[in-house]
Design an enzyme around this catalytic site. Structure first.
Site, PDB file in Angstrom:
ATOM      1  N   ASP A  51      81.600   8.599  -3.546  1.00 10.54           N
ATOM      2  CA  ASP A  51      82.349   9.684  -4.192  1.00 10.54           C
ATOM      3  C   ASP A  51      82.344   9.507  -5.706  1.00 10.54           C
ATOM      4  O   ASP A  51      82.074  10.448  -6.465  1.00 10.54           O
ATOM      5  CB  ASP A  51      83.799   9.694  -3.703  1.00 10.54           C
ATOM      6  CG  ASP A  51      83.939  10.268  -2.302  1.00 10.54           C
ATOM      7  OD1 ASP A  51      82.962  10.830  -1.787  1.00 10.54           O
ATOM      8  OD2 ASP A  51      85.035  10.149  -1.731  1.00 10.54           O
ATOM      9  N   TYR A  52      82.639   8.297  -6.143  1.00 14.27           N
ATOM     10  CA  TYR A  52      82.742   8.053  -7.579  1.00 14.27           C
ATOM     11  C   TYR A  52      81.380   8.071  -8.258  1.00 14.27           C
ATOM     12  O   TYR A  52      81.228   8.592  -9.366  1.00 14.27           O
ATOM     13  CB  TYR A  52      83.469   6.726  -7.826  1.00 14.27           C
ATOM     14  CG  TYR A  52      84.930   6.798  -7.474  1.00 14.27           C
ATOM     15  CD1 TYR A  52      85.844   7.401  -8.332  1.00 14.27           C
ATOM     16  CD2 TYR A  52      85.398   6.304  -6.263  1.00 14.27           C
ATOM     17  CE1 TYR A  52      87.192   7.496  -7.997  1.00 14.27           C
ATOM     18  CE2 TYR A  52      86.739   6.392  -5.923  1.00 14.27           C
ATOM     19  CZ  TYR A  52      87.625   6.988  -6.798  1.00 14.27           C
ATOM     20  OH  TYR A  52      88.951   7.087  -6.462  1.00 14.27           O
TER      21      TYR A  52
END
Length: 375
Positions: A148-149
């Site tokens: 996600d990051y």
């Protein structure tokens, strides 16, 4: 996270959430008095408004906002915005200079394009989960949710590149970012290794597959990691371990041979660390200039002076909880450093401000939208 990065460096970022419900992240992770710590970190500095995109009037508000914006970020499944008349072609026609970034699990094309997914799915399909853990055990789930990051970071980079192109040519464009591709992109040499030799890289456990290093426990129970990928570092390591002639051994003389025989070096290192207390082990690593670090828990990080001196733990204002400790801004720019003004706010905190300030709606018009459930 993509929007938060840009907000930290001065962009006005407006996040829309479903009225009455909000982002699912508000209900994930530990919370305090109804405030999710996770949401508060990953939505800091944003203006948060509610807007129901399922409604015709909500869709019209998006179109009006797009005329005033440089960038649209979205992470619906492919085709959802098109069904609402808010796809790339629709918004590009309204604002030809627009940059649109679209984040999904599997991308906008391909046979899996409609597949749902979160970070775990991205790391599994992207090949990184397979490499995490010990070779004789099942693949271990990577934590935290780094795909996600990473996808947010790759997308922010893509947005900046697209804006630079837009400023030079006047042309807007759209960006297709996939969770699994962010995971796949950081597989180091794995792709070429298999493509050229047919070798499947396997899990390396506590060490990197190619050179000495890994996690080692000291006599007093602390954990230290070191790495020695280069020849000169390997030589220093052998001196520290009391084996100065080992680099001359044919088993360790080349980068190709060393990985085949690395278990012997790791056994030496395990015994060496187990015979020394933490402070003595750290002192020796420093003396021999070998890259190393304690394996830090969050408690260790809070107590560490290096983190504090570099402002990597901030006390961020929160409207309900006073202040919240949060990670500092990365990276650090010399002339235009980023900043954090406030944590992720309450649901709809800035709805009226956006509608009146950016779109010029009157209090009566906003009240009507609220009565209809549009905001």
């Amino acid at each position: 996270f993509c929007g938060t990065l840009m907000a930290e460096f001065g962009a006005e970022v407006i996040k829309t959430e479903i009225p009455g419900k909000g982002d699912d992240l508000r209900r994930l992770g530990p919370s305090e008095d109804g405030t999710s710590y996770w949401f508060a970190v990953d939505n800091r500095n944003k203006k948060l408004m509610t807007l129901d995109l399922h409604t015709t009037r909500g869709q019209d508000i998006v179109r009006r906002l797009v005329t005033r914006c440089d960038v649209v970020l979205e992470n619906f499944r492919p085709g959802v915005l098109e069904r609402w008349g808010l796809g790339w072609e629709d918004l590009h026609a309204i604002n030809p200079r627009l940059v649109m970034a679209r984040i999904t699990a599997f991308g906008q094309t391909g046979p899996l394009r409609q597949g749902p997914g979160y970070a775990a799915i991205g790391s599994a399909f992207g090949g990184t989960w397979y490499l995490n853990g010990h070779a004789d055990r099942p693949p271990a789930r990577p934590t935290p949710v780094y795909p996600d990051y990473m996808t947010g970071l790759f997308t922010a980079f893509g947005v900046m590149a697209a804006l630079r192109h837009r400023d030079a040519t006047g042309e807007g464009q759209w960006i297709d970012a996939a969770l699994y591709e962010s995971a796949f992109r950081v597989l180091e040499y794995t792709t070429t290794f298999y493509g050229r030799r047919g070798t499947v890289r396997e899990r390396g456990g506590l060490q990197h597959a190619g050179w000495p290093g890994g996690a080692f426990q000291t006599q007093d129970g602390h954990w230290i990691v070191f790495t020695a990928p280069a020849q000169h570092l390997f030589e220093r390591l052998c001196i520290m371990l009391g084996q100065p002639d080992l680099p001359k051994d044919p088993r360790f003389a080349s980068a190709d041979e060393r990985p085949k025989n690395i278990a012997f070096v790791l056994e030496l290192a395990t015994a060496w660390f187990a015979a020394r207390p933490f402070d003595k082990a750290i002192e020796a690593l420093k003396t021999h200039d070998i890259p190393h670090s304690p394996i830090m828990s969050i408690a260790d990080i809070f107590a560490d002076p290096h983190y504090r001196e570099r402002n990597m733990i901030l006390d961020v204002p929160d409207e309900g909880l006073g202040t919240l400790p949060q990670p500092g801004v990365v990276p650090k720019l010399s002339l235009t450093p980023g900043r954090v003004d406030h944590a992720g706010a309450a649901l709809g905190r800035h709805t009226d401000e956006v509608l009146s300030g950016l779109l010029g709606l009157s209090p009566a018009e906003i009240a009507a939208l609220r009565a209809e459930g549009v905001v």
